[in-house]
Design a protein around this motif. Structure first.
Motif, PDB file in Angstrom:
ATOM      1  N   UNK A 219       9.784  -9.738  -0.177  1.00  0.00           N
ATOM      2  CA  UNK A 219      10.961  -9.554   0.683  1.00  0.00           C
ATOM      3  C   UNK A 219      10.698  -8.546   1.801  1.00  0.00           C
ATOM      4  N   UNK A 220       9.546  -8.676   2.442  1.00  0.00           N
ATOM      5  CA  UNK A 220       9.198  -7.826   3.572  1.00  0.00           C
ATOM      6  C   UNK A 220       8.577  -6.506   3.206  1.00  0.00           C
ATOM      7  N   UNK A 221       8.525  -6.162   1.918  1.00  0.00           N
ATOM      8  CA  UNK A 221       7.918  -4.903   1.471  1.00  0.00           C
ATOM      9  C   UNK A 221       6.545  -5.182   0.883  1.00  0.00           C
ATOM     10  N   UNK A 222       5.672  -4.184   0.964  1.00  0.00           N
ATOM     11  CA  UNK A 222       4.341  -4.293   0.376  1.00  0.00           C
ATOM     12  C   UNK A 222       4.323  -3.527  -0.942  1.00  0.00           C
TER      13      UNK A 222
ATOM     14  N   UNK B  18       6.177   0.726  -4.138  1.00  0.00           N
ATOM     15  CA  UNK B  18       6.389   0.180  -2.803  1.00  0.00           C
ATOM     16  C   UNK B  18       5.762   1.100  -1.763  1.00  0.00           C
ATOM     17  N   UNK B  19       5.089   0.504  -0.778  1.00  0.00           N
ATOM     18  CA  UNK B  19       4.459   1.283   0.282  1.00  0.00           C
ATOM     19  C   UNK B  19       5.505   1.804   1.252  1.00  0.00           C
ATOM     20  N   UNK B  20       5.542   3.119   1.440  1.00  0.00           N
ATOM     21  CA  UNK B  20       6.407   3.748   2.437  1.00  0.00           C
ATOM     22  C   UNK B  20       5.500   4.186   3.587  1.00  0.00           C
ATOM     23  N   UNK B  21       5.439   3.365   4.634  1.00  0.00           N
ATOM     24  CA  UNK B  21       4.498   3.632   5.723  1.00  0.00           C
ATOM     25  C   UNK B  21       4.929   4.836   6.558  1.00  0.00           C
ATOM     26  N   UNK B  22       6.216   5.096   6.657  1.00  0.00           N
ATOM     27  CA  UNK B  22       6.677   6.228   7.450  1.00  0.00           C
ATOM     28  C   UNK B  22       6.288   7.560   6.820  1.00  0.00           C
ATOM     29  N   UNK B  23       6.333   7.624   5.494  1.00  0.00           N
ATOM     30  CA  UNK B  23       5.984   8.855   4.804  1.00  0.00           C
ATOM     31  C   UNK B  23       4.575   8.830   4.213  1.00  0.00           C
ATOM     32  N   UNK B  24       3.854   7.728   4.435  1.00  0.00           N
ATOM     33  CA  UNK B  24       2.476   7.583   3.932  1.00  0.00           C
ATOM     34  C   UNK B  24       2.410   7.875   2.435  1.00  0.00           C
ATOM     35  N   UNK B  25       3.264   7.190   1.679  1.00  0.00           N
ATOM     36  CA  UNK B  25       3.322   7.453   0.247  1.00  0.00           C
ATOM     37  C   UNK B  25       3.724   6.188  -0.500  1.00  0.00           C
ATOM     38  N   UNK B  26       3.477   6.217  -1.820  1.00  0.00           N
ATOM     39  CA  UNK B  26       3.923   5.153  -2.702  1.00  0.00           C
ATOM     40  C   UNK B  26       5.204   5.593  -3.402  1.00  0.00           C
ATOM     41  N   UNK B  27       6.206   4.750  -3.454  1.00  0.00           N
ATOM     42  CA  UNK B  27       7.464   5.048  -4.125  1.00  0.00           C
ATOM     43  C   UNK B  27       7.644   4.079  -5.287  1.00  0.00           C
ATOM     44  N   UNK B  28       7.794   4.609  -6.496  1.00  0.00           N
ATOM     45  CA  UNK B  28       7.940   3.736  -7.655  1.00  0.00           C
ATOM     46  C   UNK B  28       9.295   3.047  -7.639  1.00  0.00           C
ATOM     47  N   UNK B  29       9.295   1.765  -8.001  1.00  0.00           N
ATOM     48  CA  UNK B  29      10.527   0.990  -8.095  1.00  0.00           C
ATOM     49  C   UNK B  29      10.675   0.506  -9.529  1.00  0.00           C
ATOM     50  N   UNK B  30      11.913   0.433  -9.995  1.00  0.00           N
ATOM     51  CA  UNK B  30      12.182   0.038 -11.373  1.00  0.00           C
ATOM     52  C   UNK B  30      12.739  -1.371 -11.491  1.00  0.00           C
ATOM     53  N   UNK B  31      13.031  -2.007 -10.365  1.00  0.00           N
ATOM     54  CA  UNK B  31      13.544  -3.379 -10.389  1.00  0.00           C
ATOM     55  C   UNK B  31      13.003  -4.151  -9.199  1.00  0.00           C
ATOM     56  N   UNK B  32      12.787  -5.427  -9.404  1.00  0.00           N
ATOM     57  CA  UNK B  32      12.332  -6.307  -8.323  1.00  0.00           C
ATOM     58  C   UNK B  32      13.503  -6.966  -7.610  1.00  0.00           C
ATOM     59  N   UNK B  33      14.680  -6.941  -8.234  1.00  0.00           N
ATOM     60  CA  UNK B  33      15.853  -7.649  -7.718  1.00  0.00           C
ATOM     61  C   UNK B  33      16.296  -8.693  -8.721  1.00  0.00           C
TER      62      UNK B  33
END
Length: 411
Positions: free
Chosen positions: A278-281, A313-328
């Motif tokens: 959905x547009x996220x890496x 999930x790749x956060x390109x603005x903050x140059x970091x990985x953010x953990x996600x707990x659900x895919x949707x």
């Protein structure tokens, strides 16, 4: 008055029509709108193929009907496919003999003496590629990434054993691949469809540890063994007109500190997967806990005790990985080291917010670690409770040089 569903409404309107003497009708005379409603109740591609094969009228209804895309299919090495959420197997003759799967689309990789080619089993489209032994390599320093005219390219030694661990069809003008050289060393190579050579570049030691690549929003990204994400720029060589790697830049620093961890009677293997959703890496980290059994001359992994997954999930603005707990609530990930996809599902029989994966999808050369992988099947990991289940309990295949893979029919 209770509201009727669309299928019941069509049937009701037919029954309410004035009774007239008419010759008997056959199933081939089914109205197109009614056939479309029936077809929409069949999520499996195999069942839709059989529906369309009944007669020319049903085949026309299948072409005209606006129905949701069918669910993905599991292709096993002998060329048999199984549709989800469950269906009888179907033979795809054009899939027989495939060597691997492509990271995008439904392209399958076939290898021959004169080179290799990609084929889409649904459309029968074919794209020729250079032989894996035809790689032209350029050696450069870290600060010399921009391509310059007059640089000397060297052909790889024909005796060097090469293997493409992942091939991606980026566009009609660009094919990219990770080439595995000796041991864990890897490199990125690019070519045009129909070209005679791959083009690669050796930058430094870290550039030879790529484990996955993905084409995300028109740009190529690569993940190394420490889960560091790199952006790979592609340009056109001025002298040859072929694509080539012009720059590799670090985008997000990784977080994985080990690939393998050996504990008493337990081997932990971590496998990363890059996938666009959905547009996220996303990077999906699979942790496999293998039970070890000592032998006289070795220690052998004999069973997979547990599978766990973490998604970032790749956060390109903050140059970091953010953990996600659900895919949707409507999203499902289909993982395979060389072919990943995020799919939106609507059928009630398909679990949501989960990850489909292959049990033995671990590309490790050490035979001691593959004692557990003599056969394999498809399993599902729930992001909601962390439990693993099996959706296709009757499907299994022997582990070998060719892995099972996913296919994604479009309708």
């Amino acid at each position: 008055m209770q509201e009727l569903d669309p299928l019941a409404a069509v049937i009701d309107s037919r029954l309410a029509a004035p009774m007239e003497a008419a010759p008997p009708v056959s199933w081939s005379d089914i109205p197109v709108e009614l056939a479309g409603l029936v077809l929409g109740c069949l999520p499996a591609h195999v069942d839709r193929v059989r529906f369309a094969a009944v007669c020319p009228q049903w085949r026309a209804a299948a072409r005209q009907g606006k129905v949701p895309p069918p669910m993905p299919m599991l292709l096993v090495p002998d060329g048999t496919v199984y549709s989800l959420p469950g269906s009888e197997p179907l033979r795809f003759p054009d899939c027989a003999g495939y060597a691997d799967a492509c990271g995008t689309g439904n392209w399958l990789v076939f290898s021959g003496e004169d080179g290799c080619f990609l084929r889409d089993p649904f459309s029968n489209a074919t794209v020729t590629l250079p032989a894996l032994s035809r790689v032209r390599l350029q050696l450069v320093d870290d600060d010399e990434m921009v391509d310059k005219a007059g640089r000397v390219w060297m052909e790889m030694d024909e005796g060097e054993k090469l293997d493409a661990s992942k091939i991606i069809f980026c566009s009609p003008h660009l094919i990219t691949a990770i080439f595995r050289l000796q041991g864990d060393l890897t490199g990125i190579a690019v070519c045009q469809p129909g070209a005679t050579s791959w083009w690669s570049v050796r930058v430094s030691q870290w550039a030879y540890l790529f484990r996955d690549i993905v084409f995300h929003q028109g740009k190529l990204y690569a993940l190394d063994s420490m889960d560091t994400l790199f952006a790979v720029d592609i340009c056109v060589n001025n002298s040859t007109g072929d694509p080539c790697v012009s720059q590799i830049q670090e985008v997000i620093i990784g977080f994985l500190h080990y690939q393998y961890m050996l504990l008493p009677r337990l081997l932990i293997v971590k496998v990363p997967y890059l996938v666009e959703s959905r547009g996220a890496l996303l990077v999906v980290c699979r942790r496999i806990e293998l039970c070890l059994k000592p032998r006289l001359d070795r220690i052998e992994a004999v069973a997979a005790e547990r599978n766990r997954f973490e998604v970032f999930e790749a956060n390109f603005e903050q140059s970091s990985w953010a953990q996600v707990t659900t895919l949707g609530d409507d999203q499902v990930l289909f993982l395979r080291q060389r072919c990943c996809r995020s799919v939106s599902v609507s059928h009630k029989e398909v679990p949501r917010d989960c990850i489909f994966f292959l049990d033995n999808d671990v590309d490790v050369d050490d035979p001691h670690w593959h004692g557990w992988a003599t056969s394999s099947s498809c399993s599902v990991y729930s992001m909601r409770d962390g439990k693993v289940s099996t959706t296709l309990p009757t499907v299994s295949w022997k582990h070998g040089t060719v892995f099972a893979t996913w296919l994604f029919p479009q309708g």
